[in-house]
Design an enzyme around this catalytic site. Sequence first.
Site, mmCIF file in Angstrom:
data_model
loop_
_atom_site.group_PDB
_atom_site.id
_atom_site.type_symbol
_atom_site.label_atom_id
_atom_site.label_comp_id
_atom_site.label_asym_id
_atom_site.label_seq_id
_atom_site.Cartn_x
_atom_site.Cartn_y
_atom_site.Cartn_z
ATOM 1 N N ARG A 134 -20.422 -3.033 15.527
ATOM 2 C CA ARG A 134 -19.635 -4.241 15.307
ATOM 3 C C ARG A 134 -18.323 -4.169 16.076
ATOM 4 O O ARG A 134 -17.590 -3.191 15.975
ATOM 5 C CB ARG A 134 -19.347 -4.405 13.811
ATOM 6 C CG ARG A 134 -18.601 -5.692 13.447
ATOM 7 C CD ARG A 134 -18.335 -5.739 11.951
ATOM 8 N NE ARG A 134 -19.546 -5.442 11.219
ATOM 9 C CZ ARG A 134 -19.553 -4.965 9.971
ATOM 10 N NH1 ARG A 134 -18.423 -4.716 9.349
ATOM 11 N NH2 ARG A 134 -20.700 -4.713 9.364
ATOM 12 N N CYS A 146 0.834 -1.207 0.000
ATOM 13 C CA CYS A 146 0.000 0.000 0.000
ATOM 14 C C CYS A 146 0.867 1.255 0.000
ATOM 15 O O CYS A 146 1.834 1.352 0.761
ATOM 16 C CB CYS A 146 -0.914 0.008 1.226
ATOM 17 S SG CYS A 146 -2.086 1.396 1.232
ATOM 18 N N CYS A 180 -16.880 -9.432 3.770
ATOM 19 C CA CYS A 180 -16.272 -8.126 3.569
ATOM 20 C C CYS A 180 -15.031 -8.302 2.695
ATOM 21 O O CYS A 180 -14.061 -8.932 3.118
ATOM 22 C CB CYS A 180 -15.897 -7.492 4.902
ATOM 23 S SG CYS A 180 -17.309 -7.313 6.019
ATOM 24 N N CYS A 189 -1.400 0.811 10.474
ATOM 25 C CA CYS A 189 -1.631 -0.282 9.526
ATOM 26 C C CYS A 189 -0.353 -1.051 9.197
ATOM 27 O O CYS A 189 0.674 -0.462 8.842
ATOM 28 C CB CYS A 189 -2.252 0.265 8.245
ATOM 29 S SG CYS A 189 -2.705 -1.029 7.061
ATOM 30 N N CYS A 247 -0.654 5.239 6.740
ATOM 31 C CA CYS A 247 -1.447 5.165 7.973
ATOM 32 C C CYS A 247 -0.640 4.474 9.077
ATOM 33 O O CYS A 247 -0.216 3.324 8.934
ATOM 34 C CB CYS A 247 -2.739 4.403 7.717
ATOM 35 S SG CYS A 247 -3.712 5.049 6.328
ATOM 36 N N CYS A 284 -19.937 -6.747 1.326
ATOM 37 C CA CYS A 284 -19.479 -5.381 1.577
ATOM 38 C C CYS A 284 -18.097 -5.231 0.955
ATOM 39 O O CYS A 284 -17.232 -6.100 1.134
ATOM 40 C CB CYS A 284 -19.407 -5.123 3.077
ATOM 41 S SG CYS A 284 -18.786 -3.477 3.531
ATOM 42 N N CYS A 311 -20.927 1.717 5.783
ATOM 43 C CA CYS A 311 -20.309 1.123 6.967
ATOM 44 C C CYS A 311 -19.081 1.965 7.281
ATOM 45 O O CYS A 311 -18.174 2.075 6.449
ATOM 46 C CB CYS A 311 -19.931 -0.324 6.672
ATOM 47 S SG CYS A 311 -18.959 -1.135 7.960
#
Length: 406
Positions: free
Chosen positions: A272, A65, A109, A72, A69, A142, A202
Amino acid sequence: MDLLNTLVDKGLRRELPTREEALAVLATSDDDLLDVVAAAGKVRRQWFGRRVKLNYLVNLKSGLCPEDCNYCSQRLGSTTGILKYTWLKPDEASQAAAAGLAGGAKRVCLVASGRGPTDRDVDRVSKTIKAIKDENEGVEVCACLGLLSDGQAERLREAGADAYNHNLNTSESTYADITTTHTYADRVDTVNKAHAAGLSACSGLIAGMGESDEDLVDVVYSLRELDPDSVPVNFLIPVEGTPLAKEWNLTPQRCLRILAMVRFVCPDVEVRIAGGREVHLRTMQPLALHLANSIFLGDYLTTEGQAGKADLEMIADAGFEVEGTDQVTLPEHRATAGGGCGSHESAGCGSHESAGCGSHDGGGVCGTADSAAPVGEPRTDQVTEARTDLVAVRRRGAGTDLAPNA
């Protein structure tokens, strides 16, 4: 406790608590913790009964990626040693999803690392959605692919996606402290794009990154304004090799207070428990089911979770039941109206700027015990040790030849 009685009454009416009331929940003492759980549990049962929705993650593309962040393990320059692979083929993703669905999950997901999908990526995911839905009647899908460009949410909806996930993660005022390669406004824009396309939105948060009580309340009130149907509450998994690896700020009691606060602010929304519940809630996970009505089954994107069998036993032993594909998750007023986190005139939704519901007069300590922390100040819960033994990089499931944990 007057505070809790007030919050229960408001939750049963879908009425927005004041900011001070939300802060006061986070400031309650350990002596009052079971009372807090019991009060929020009344609100949870009013709108969701004793059902627990199971969700299952499939990491379509791991690592690699370009974003930075801090929380992460897939970030730019990560040294965590996670699995790294490019896009799974539709049949591979469908096979990975099958394990979770066999374990009782009703939503899959589909997640991919990266800033956001290209149009070719949307085509790939669309084929994957079709493959999963062709094999599994009644399954919800999702997508979580990062920042969306114009028209991409509509294409995912046409392909059969039911929902789109994109978390705000933390408050707007502290967002630049955890990410510099995109903005908080970028994230808000993507959630709005999902809404506009008719996808169930979401969006949630990550707790445990060193934020204050005000930051937590700010992001939850901002989420309420965005009006998602589901709010995942992640507890930071401090993975070695990330900038936040040393941030062990959470206790089980702190996690339960956070979940209770989210339930009071968004009483009729799917709350959740997401990443980190095993690491931080540990043996107190069953109590969290009285607050949240949804969990992830098995492993997460890059780290291992609790065994799926243990999740199912925990739900049954706590007196809850797994929600079936024939059951509608959301209360009727939300399901028929297309959402609405307490969306009626007296609830206060949408009546403030995006930073969260505005300030109110008053001391804000209503109902807190003498031993509680002053409202708005970071709590000083003592984390006795960093439980690095509970953090393990995923080595099975999607992207490997080994069977997944489901």
